[in-house]
Design a protein around this motif. Sequence first.
Motif, PDB file in Angstrom:
ATOM      1  N   ALA A  94     -58.201 -68.150  16.931  1.00  5.82           N
ATOM      2  CA  ALA A  94     -57.551 -67.203  18.152  1.00  5.82           C
ATOM      3  C   ALA A  94     -58.733 -66.961  19.130  1.00  5.82           C
ATOM      4  O   ALA A  94     -58.251 -67.071  20.489  1.00  5.82           O
ATOM      5  N   LEU A  95     -59.817 -66.414  18.690  1.00  7.17           N
ATOM      6  CA  LEU A  95     -60.801 -65.843  19.887  1.00  7.17           C
ATOM      7  C   LEU A  95     -61.439 -67.226  20.533  1.00  7.17           C
ATOM      8  O   LEU A  95     -61.667 -67.106  21.758  1.00  7.17           O
ATOM      9  N   ALA A  96     -61.543 -68.332  19.941  1.00 11.89           N
ATOM     10  CA  ALA A  96     -62.018 -69.429  20.347  1.00 11.89           C
ATOM     11  C   ALA A  96     -61.036 -70.074  21.623  1.00 11.89           C
ATOM     12  O   ALA A  96     -61.326 -70.812  22.630  1.00 11.89           O
ATOM     13  N   ALA A  97     -59.611 -69.631  21.663  1.00  8.57           N
ATOM     14  CA  ALA A  97     -58.740 -70.128  22.642  1.00  8.57           C
ATOM     15  C   ALA A  97     -58.756 -69.240  23.810  1.00  8.57           C
ATOM     16  O   ALA A  97     -57.928 -69.779  24.800  1.00  8.57           O
ATOM     17  N   LEU A  98     -59.332 -68.257  23.795  1.00 10.14           N
ATOM     18  CA  LEU A  98     -59.405 -67.302  24.833  1.00 10.14           C
ATOM     19  C   LEU A  98     -60.088 -67.793  26.186  1.00 10.14           C
ATOM     20  O   LEU A  98     -61.240 -68.127  25.784  1.00 10.14           O
ATOM     21  N   PRO A  99     -59.430 -67.557  27.326  1.00  6.32           N
ATOM     22  CA  PRO A  99     -60.188 -68.076  28.565  1.00  6.32           C
ATOM     23  C   PRO A  99     -60.981 -66.957  29.085  1.00  6.32           C
ATOM     24  O   PRO A  99     -61.722 -66.902  30.405  1.00  6.32           O
ATOM     25  N   VAL A 100     -61.160 -65.756  28.380  1.00  8.22           N
ATOM     26  CA  VAL A 100     -61.871 -64.557  28.929  1.00  8.22           C
ATOM     27  C   VAL A 100     -63.237 -64.152  28.093  1.00  8.22           C
ATOM     28  O   VAL A 100     -63.044 -64.669  26.888  1.00  8.22           O
ATOM     29  N   PRO A 101     -64.017 -63.519  28.653  1.00 10.68           N
ATOM     30  CA  PRO A 101     -65.201 -63.329  27.631  1.00 10.68           C
ATOM     31  C   PRO A 101     -64.883 -62.323  26.538  1.00 10.68           C
ATOM     32  O   PRO A 101     -64.234 -61.493  26.709  1.00 10.68           O
ATOM     33  N   VAL A 102     -65.442 -62.789  25.462  1.00  9.24           N
ATOM     34  CA  VAL A 102     -65.513 -61.965  24.250  1.00  9.24           C
ATOM     35  C   VAL A 102     -66.803 -61.508  23.786  1.00  9.24           C
ATOM     36  O   VAL A 102     -67.636 -62.040  23.721  1.00  9.24           O
ATOM     37  N   VAL A 103     -66.760 -60.112  23.413  1.00  4.83           N
ATOM     38  CA  VAL A 103     -67.873 -59.383  22.951  1.00  4.83           C
ATOM     39  C   VAL A 103     -67.610 -58.967  21.462  1.00  4.83           C
ATOM     40  O   VAL A 103     -66.827 -58.220  21.094  1.00  4.83           O
ATOM     41  N   GLU A 104     -68.430 -59.427  20.309  1.00  6.46           N
ATOM     42  CA  GLU A 104     -68.374 -59.304  19.121  1.00  6.46           C
ATOM     43  C   GLU A 104     -69.189 -58.067  18.870  1.00  6.46           C
ATOM     44  O   GLU A 104     -70.582 -57.931  19.264  1.00  6.46           O
ATOM     45  N   VAL A 105     -68.827 -56.834  18.287  1.00  2.00           N
ATOM     46  CA  VAL A 105     -69.402 -55.576  18.157  1.00  2.00           C
ATOM     47  C   VAL A 105     -69.543 -55.296  16.723  1.00  2.00           C
ATOM     48  O   VAL A 105     -68.300 -55.028  16.124  1.00  2.00           O
ATOM     49  N   HIS A 106     -70.656 -54.853  16.138  1.00  2.00           N
ATOM     50  CA  HIS A 106     -70.660 -54.185  14.857  1.00  2.00           C
ATOM     51  C   HIS A 106     -71.673 -53.040  14.904  1.00  2.00           C
ATOM     52  O   HIS A 106     -72.587 -52.828  15.672  1.00  2.00           O
ATOM     53  N   LEU A 107     -71.124 -51.656  14.452  1.00  2.00           N
ATOM     54  CA  LEU A 107     -71.492 -50.478  14.332  1.00  2.00           C
ATOM     55  C   LEU A 107     -73.035 -50.541  13.606  1.00  2.00           C
ATOM     56  O   LEU A 107     -74.096 -50.233  13.985  1.00  2.00           O
ATOM     57  N   SER A 108     -72.941 -51.353  12.479  1.00  2.00           N
ATOM     58  CA  SER A 108     -74.107 -51.465  11.583  1.00  2.00           C
ATOM     59  C   SER A 108     -74.887 -52.773  12.132  1.00  2.00           C
ATOM     60  O   SER A 108     -74.331 -53.728  12.600  1.00  2.00           O
TER      61      SER A 108
END
Length: 153
Positions: A94-108
């Motif tokens: 689903a994320l790969a299909a996005l035409p907008v920038p994606v930022v993956e965030v992890h607290l740790s």
Amino acid sequence: MEWRSNPRRVLVVNGPNLDLLGRREPDIYGHDTLADLEDRARRTAADLGLEVDARQSNHEGVLIDWVHEAMTDHGGLIINPGGYTHTSVALRDALAALPVPVVEVHLSNVHARESFRSHSYVSPVATAVIAGAGVTGYDLALRFLAERLVRQA
């Protein structure tokens, strides 16, 4: 890129167990609650001329539906997929299909923890990855997106 209905609106999606922030393993995830994190993100976004639409779910299908929504209603996406980082090919697709920038965030810092946490299905399709900065990671992600969205305007 064709602009979405609101290119300055950022969807912030938090996955499973993030509703337990402040109570679940505070030595790893900190003492801020999800509400604290969302309030901080909204303040940071406002300072950057952005708007945050923050959501959390423990259900994979709901997360995927929200990602689909970002295709037309948001200029960027910040996602902390929680445990789905390491298990969900469907979320990755689903994320790969996005035409907008994606930022993956992890607290740790997921790379300094159990070995299974080092693998992410999300990272290869993310525009950027931020891990180990605690709630500040969301601020960094918003700053990154603000700069990116201004360049694309």
